[in-house]
Design a protein around this motif. Structure first.
Motif, short mmCIF file in Angstrom:
data_model
loop_
_atom_site.label_atom_id
_atom_site.label_comp_id
_atom_site.label_asym_id
_atom_site.label_seq_id
_atom_site.Cartn_x
_atom_site.Cartn_y
_atom_site.Cartn_z
N GLY A 21 -55.73 8.00 -37.78
CA GLY A 21 -55.65 6.59 -37.43
C GLY A 21 -56.77 6.20 -36.49
N LYS A 22 -57.16 4.94 -36.56
CA LYS A 22 -58.17 4.46 -35.62
C LYS A 22 -57.93 2.98 -35.33
N ILE A 23 -58.39 2.57 -34.16
CA ILE A 23 -58.30 1.16 -33.78
C ILE A 23 -59.34 0.41 -34.60
N HIS A 24 -58.89 -0.56 -35.36
CA HIS A 24 -59.79 -1.37 -36.19
C HIS A 24 -60.31 -2.55 -35.36
N SER A 25 -59.42 -3.20 -34.62
CA SER A 25 -59.81 -4.30 -33.72
C SER A 25 -58.68 -4.57 -32.75
N TYR A 26 -58.99 -5.28 -31.68
CA TYR A 26 -57.99 -5.66 -30.69
C TYR A 26 -58.46 -6.92 -29.99
N SER A 27 -57.53 -7.61 -29.35
CA SER A 27 -57.84 -8.89 -28.73
C SER A 27 -58.52 -8.75 -27.38
N SER A 28 -58.07 -7.82 -26.53
CA SER A 28 -58.68 -7.63 -25.22
C SER A 28 -58.16 -6.34 -24.58
N GLN A 29 -58.80 -5.94 -23.50
CA GLN A 29 -58.29 -4.84 -22.69
C GLN A 29 -58.70 -5.11 -21.24
N TYR A 30 -57.93 -4.57 -20.31
CA TYR A 30 -58.12 -4.87 -18.90
C TYR A 30 -59.32 -4.13 -18.32
N HIS A 31 -59.36 -2.83 -18.40
CA HIS A 31 -60.50 -2.04 -17.95
C HIS A 31 -60.44 -0.67 -18.63
N HIS A 32 -61.42 0.15 -18.37
CA HIS A 32 -61.56 1.41 -19.11
C HIS A 32 -60.40 2.38 -18.92
N GLU A 33 -59.67 2.32 -17.83
CA GLU A 33 -58.54 3.23 -17.64
C GLU A 33 -57.32 2.84 -18.47
N SER A 34 -57.24 1.60 -18.86
CA SER A 34 -56.10 1.15 -19.67
C SER A 34 -56.60 0.53 -20.97
N ARG A 35 -57.56 1.21 -21.56
CA ARG A 35 -58.20 0.71 -22.78
C ARG A 35 -57.28 0.80 -24.00
N CYS A 36 -57.58 0.01 -24.96
CA CYS A 36 -56.79 -0.03 -26.18
C CYS A 36 -56.81 1.31 -26.91
N SER A 37 -57.90 2.05 -26.83
CA SER A 37 -57.98 3.34 -27.54
C SER A 37 -56.96 4.36 -27.02
N ASN A 38 -56.36 4.13 -25.86
CA ASN A 38 -55.30 5.01 -25.37
C ASN A 38 -54.12 5.06 -26.35
N LEU A 39 -53.95 4.00 -27.12
CA LEU A 39 -52.86 3.96 -28.09
C LEU A 39 -53.01 5.02 -29.19
N HIS A 55 -53.20 -8.71 -29.55
CA HIS A 55 -52.93 -7.88 -30.73
C HIS A 55 -53.84 -6.66 -30.78
N VAL A 56 -53.42 -5.69 -31.57
CA VAL A 56 -54.23 -4.54 -31.94
C VAL A 56 -53.98 -4.26 -33.42
N ILE A 57 -55.04 -3.93 -34.14
CA ILE A 57 -54.94 -3.57 -35.56
C ILE A 57 -55.39 -2.13 -35.72
N PHE A 58 -54.55 -1.32 -36.37
CA PHE A 58 -54.89 0.06 -36.70
C PHE A 58 -55.28 0.13 -38.16
N LYS A 59 -56.28 0.95 -38.45
CA LYS A 59 -56.61 1.30 -39.83
C LYS A 59 -56.18 2.75 -40.01
N LEU A 60 -55.29 2.98 -40.95
CA LEU A 60 -54.84 4.33 -41.26
C LEU A 60 -55.88 5.00 -42.14
N ARG A 61 -55.96 6.32 -42.09
CA ARG A 61 -56.98 7.06 -42.82
C ARG A 61 -56.94 6.78 -44.32
N ASN A 62 -55.74 6.67 -44.88
CA ASN A 62 -55.56 6.49 -46.32
C ASN A 62 -54.54 5.40 -46.60
N LEU A 63 -54.52 4.97 -47.84
CA LEU A 63 -53.40 4.13 -48.26
C LEU A 63 -52.13 4.92 -48.06
N THR A 64 -51.12 4.26 -47.57
CA THR A 64 -49.88 4.92 -47.17
C THR A 64 -48.68 4.12 -47.64
N LYS A 65 -47.63 4.82 -48.07
CA LYS A 65 -46.34 4.19 -48.32
C LYS A 65 -45.63 4.15 -46.98
#
Length: 150
Positions: free
Chosen positions: A11-29, A49-59
């Motif tokens: 999984g990877k972060i595809h996009s997100y709306s904002s983050q406060y600073h580097h210690e509480s970054r969205c990539s921590n998810l 919001h945050v959008i994740f892109k999964l590695r593959n198509l998934t059921k």
């Protein structure tokens, strides 16, 4: 079943709306450590919001979030949307969130074939920004996309 939003499961972060600073970054998810969080910018309005892109198509069969503690940045209302192509999103969760730490999991009535999962926090408990520890997406990776990886 594995959480497919984690880096170790592709999984990877595809996009997100904002983050406060580097210690509480969205990539921590994307990391397994539940003490690391995403804290959105206190200067940005809700929804966040945050959008994740999964590695593959998934059921997809189950989605959710995990909250590390109780504070006024915890989500009060959230939505989860899914997409196969990052263009057309379908809302699968639209709910009030109880004010407590822990997992909030939602089983789908029927599995959906997707690759993107969007988590939207529309209201919090009165603080500035939002605070989320983990996002979950559980499902079965489709065989035809597994073969394309090889």
């Amino acid at each position: 079943m594995q959480n497919l939003t984690l880096t170790e499961t592709g999984g990877k972060i595809h996009s997100y709306s904002s983050q406060y600073h580097h210690e509480s970054r969205c990539s921590n998810l994307s990391l397994r450590d539940p003490s690391l969080v995403w804290f959105s910018s206190v200067r940005e309005q809700l929804p966040q919001h945050v959008i994740f892109k999964l590695r593959n198509l998934t059921k997809l069969s189950r989605v959710g979030i995990y909250l590390h503690g109780e504070n006024n940045q915890n989500p009060k209302h959230m939505q989860i949307l899914i997409s196969k192509d990052d263009k057309n999103y379908e809302k699968i969760v639209d709910t009030e969130v109880e004010h407590r730490a822990g997992d909030f999991l939602f089983d789908l009535e029927e599995e959906k074939v997707i690759q993107y999962v969007k988590y939207v926090i529309t209201k919090n408990r009165g603080g500035s920004g939002i605070y989320v520890s983990k996002c979950y997406a559980f499902g079965e990776v489709l065989e035809e996309t597994k073969e394309k990886e090889k």
